[in-house]
Write an enzyme that holds these catalytic residues in place. Structure first.
Site, PDB file in Angstrom:
ATOM      1  N   SER A 100       5.990  -9.439  -7.105  1.00 30.25           N
ATOM      2  CA  SER A 100       6.448  -8.003  -6.632  1.00 30.25           C
ATOM      3  C   SER A 100       6.825  -7.958  -5.211  1.00 30.25           C
ATOM      4  CB  SER A 100       5.043  -7.270  -6.867  1.00 30.25           C
ATOM      5  OG  SER A 100       4.114  -7.483  -6.144  1.00 30.25           O
ATOM      6  N   LYS A 109       1.112  -5.671  -0.988  1.00 23.66           N
ATOM      7  CA  LYS A 109       2.098  -4.440  -1.095  1.00 23.66           C
ATOM      8  C   LYS A 109       2.575  -4.165   0.373  1.00 23.66           C
ATOM      9  CE  LYS A 109       1.674  -4.297  -5.528  1.00 23.66           C
ATOM     10  NZ  LYS A 109       2.640  -4.997  -6.365  1.00 23.66           N
TER      11      LYS A 109
END
Length: 249
Positions: free
Chosen positions: A50, A91
């Site tokens: 991701s 993230k």
């Protein structure tokens, strides 16, 4: 000849002293750099893609242990949020308390109405897989997106979970400074300039470069110091023999 012998012995003693000093200093720098790094940094393995291309699936990263209050926009952080999953996740912070996040006008992420340059996104991809309606980040919380927006279960996928898909600052466990493994991806993460002009600016780099330098210099001193003593003794003996032979001739 006795004077020559004493001179050679003096050089030998000096070489031994310098060798010992170099080895001792090298050990301090080498071990100190490792201990310093162990105290300030925590390694993590990133389980998914991701954060591609910044960080790939399976990459080993080094995250500086920081308090959540030290986090700034643009930082890549390791955090734990039980409603998102059981494992630490990685993230990028794109919004902090009070920010208004939206996507996508002209294909750009906007923070407080300003379009953000995101050079870390994969080539040819947009700023979000799906649109993000204007969302206000609650105080004390962070809005997080993966760099690979099409495959990231991030704040944009959790907008309906409560608190507008954000996570609390105290969920942060560290700020990623570098990719440590594999070696072909080894390197420090760059701070994205797209957030530089916003209040709070960018976070400063951690001391990882300084630690690595201390370890490398320490290793050179240890190896060089250990080799210097024997080399100096051999050179001194060779010089002494040559002088004795010259005098005998």
């Amino acid at each position: 000849m006795s004077g020559t012998r004493r001179t050679a012995e003096g050089h030998g003693r000096l070489g031994s002293v310098l060798s010992g000093v170099a080895v001792a200093l090298g050990c301090v720098l080498f071990l100190g750099g490792f201990v310093w790094g162990a105290v300030l940094y925590q390694p993590y393995t990133v389980p998914t893609g991701s954060m591609t291309p910044t960080i790939g699936a399976g990459d080993r990263v080094l995250a500086q242990r920081v308090d959540g209050d030290e986090v700034r926009r643009g930082d890549v952080v390791v955090f734990e949020q039980s409603t998102w999953g059981d494992l630490p996740m990685v993230k990028r912070v794109v919004g902090v308390g009070g920010d208004k996040i939206a996507c996508c006008e002209d294909g750009k992420l906007t923070v407080n109405g300003e379009e953000i340059a995101e050079p870390y996104l994969p080539d040819g991809t947009g700023a979000a897989a799906m649109g993000i309606p204007t969302t206000t980040v609650p105080e004390g919380r962070l809005f997080l997106l993966g760099d690979e927006r099409s495959g990231s279960l991030d704040s944009s996928a959790h907008l309906s979970d409560g608190e507008n898909g954000t996570v609390p600052r105290d969920a942060v466990r560290g700020r990623v400074d570098a990719v440590a493994w594999p070696m072909d991806r080894f390197g420090m993460l760059e701070r994205p300039e797209g957030f530089a002009d916003m209040p709070g600016g960018l976070s400063g780099p951690g001391p990882l470069r300084l630690m690595a330098t201390a370890v490398m210099v320490g290793m050179v001193l240890v190896l060089g110091g250990a080799a210097y003593g024997p080399v100096a003794k051999r050179m001194g003996r060779g010089r002494s023999r040559a002088m004795e032979a010259a005098r005998a001739a």
